[in-house]
Scaffold this motif. Structure first.
Motif, short mmCIF file in Angstrom:
data_model
loop_
_atom_site.label_atom_id
_atom_site.label_comp_id
_atom_site.label_asym_id
_atom_site.label_seq_id
_atom_site.Cartn_x
_atom_site.Cartn_y
_atom_site.Cartn_z
N GLY A 285 73.66 23.71 -26.86
CA GLY A 285 73.16 22.34 -27.02
C GLY A 285 74.28 21.33 -26.94
O GLY A 285 74.13 20.26 -26.34
N ARG B 162 69.12 19.92 -36.12
CA ARG B 162 68.29 20.93 -36.80
C ARG B 162 69.14 22.12 -37.23
O ARG B 162 69.00 22.63 -38.34
N ILE B 163 69.99 22.56 -36.33
CA ILE B 163 70.86 23.70 -36.66
C ILE B 163 71.83 23.31 -37.77
O ILE B 163 72.09 24.10 -38.68
N THR C 7 69.26 15.49 -27.26
CA THR C 7 69.82 16.83 -27.46
C THR C 7 70.32 17.01 -28.89
O THR C 7 70.09 18.05 -29.51
N ARG D 287 73.57 29.05 -29.93
CA ARG D 287 72.58 28.03 -29.56
C ARG D 287 73.15 26.63 -29.76
O ARG D 287 72.95 25.74 -28.95
N TRP D 288 73.85 26.42 -30.88
CA TRP D 288 74.46 25.12 -31.16
C TRP D 288 75.46 24.78 -30.06
O TRP D 288 75.49 23.65 -29.56
N PHE E 89 68.24 19.72 -31.02
CA PHE E 89 68.89 21.01 -31.19
C PHE E 89 69.93 21.00 -32.30
O PHE E 89 69.78 21.67 -33.31
N ASN E 90 70.98 20.25 -32.09
CA ASN E 90 72.15 20.36 -32.96
C ASN E 90 71.89 19.92 -34.40
O ASN E 90 72.34 20.58 -35.34
#
Length: 152
Positions: A130, A103-104, A96, A126-127, A100-101
Motif C-alpha cells: 500500500g 487501517r493496518i 490509499t 500488505r502495508w 489500506f495503511n
C-alpha cells in the motif's frame, strides 16, 4: 495569488512525496531486516510522528491544486491538465492511506511487542505494498505540479 498557490502546492507536494520516498527506500528496508518485536515497535512509534506531517501536506497539496484550477484564469490547457492530474495523485495518496495503511496502523497499534502475532509479516507486507502505491501517487502529484509550473 496564483503564484502563491503554486508555491504552497509545490512545497506541500514535495514534502509529502519526500516523506513517502524516505519511508519506501529507508524505513521499510530497515524494519524488514529487524527482529519482529523491534520492527513492530518502530512501526508503532514512527507512524504517528509521520502522520502529524504527511496527511496535512497531502491535503494542502490537493486543496491548493483545486484552488489553482478554480481561480487561475491564465492557466494554459496543458498546465491545467497537469494540475488536475497532480490533484488526482494527491487524492490517490489519501485514498490509499485511508483504505489500506491507516487501517493496518490501527491494528498494529493494538499489538504488543512482547507477543508479536504470527500475522505480523503478512500484515507488514500488505502495508508495504500500500505504501508503494501511495508513494507512486505522491511522486505523480509532485512531478505533474512541477511541470505545470513550467507550462503555466
Amino acid at each position: 495569488m496564483a503564484d502563491s498557490l503554486r508555491v504552497v502546492n509545490l512545497v506541500a507536494a514535495g514534502l509529502a512525496a519526500g516523506i513517502l520516498v524516505v519511508v519506501l527506500v529507508a524505513v521499510i528496508p530497515l524494519v524488514r531486516g529487524l527482529p519482529p518485536a523491534v520492527g513492530l515497535l518502530i512501526h508503532q512509534r514512527f507512524d504517528p510522528l509521520v502522520d502529524r506531517v504527511n496527511p496535512p501536506a497531502v491535503a494542502l497539496s490537493a486543496l491548493s491544486a483545486l484552488l489553482i484550477l478554480l481561480l487561475d484564469r491564465t492557466l494554459t490547457t496543458p498546465a491545467a491538465a497537469l494540475t488536475a492530474l497532480g490533484l488526482l495523485g494527491s487524492l490517490g495518496v489519501a485514498v490509499t492511506s485511508l483504505g489500506f495503511n491507516t487501517r493496518i496502523n490501527r491494528l498494529v497499534r493494538s499489538w504488543s511487542a512482547d507477543a508479536v502475532p504470527d500475522a505480523w509479516a503478512a500484515v507488514r507486507a500488505r502495508w508495504n505494498r500500500g505504501h508503494a502505491v501511495r508513494t507512486a501517487a505522491g511522486l505523480l502529484a509532485l512531478c505533474c505540479q512541477a511541470v505545470a509550473v513550467v507550462l503555466s
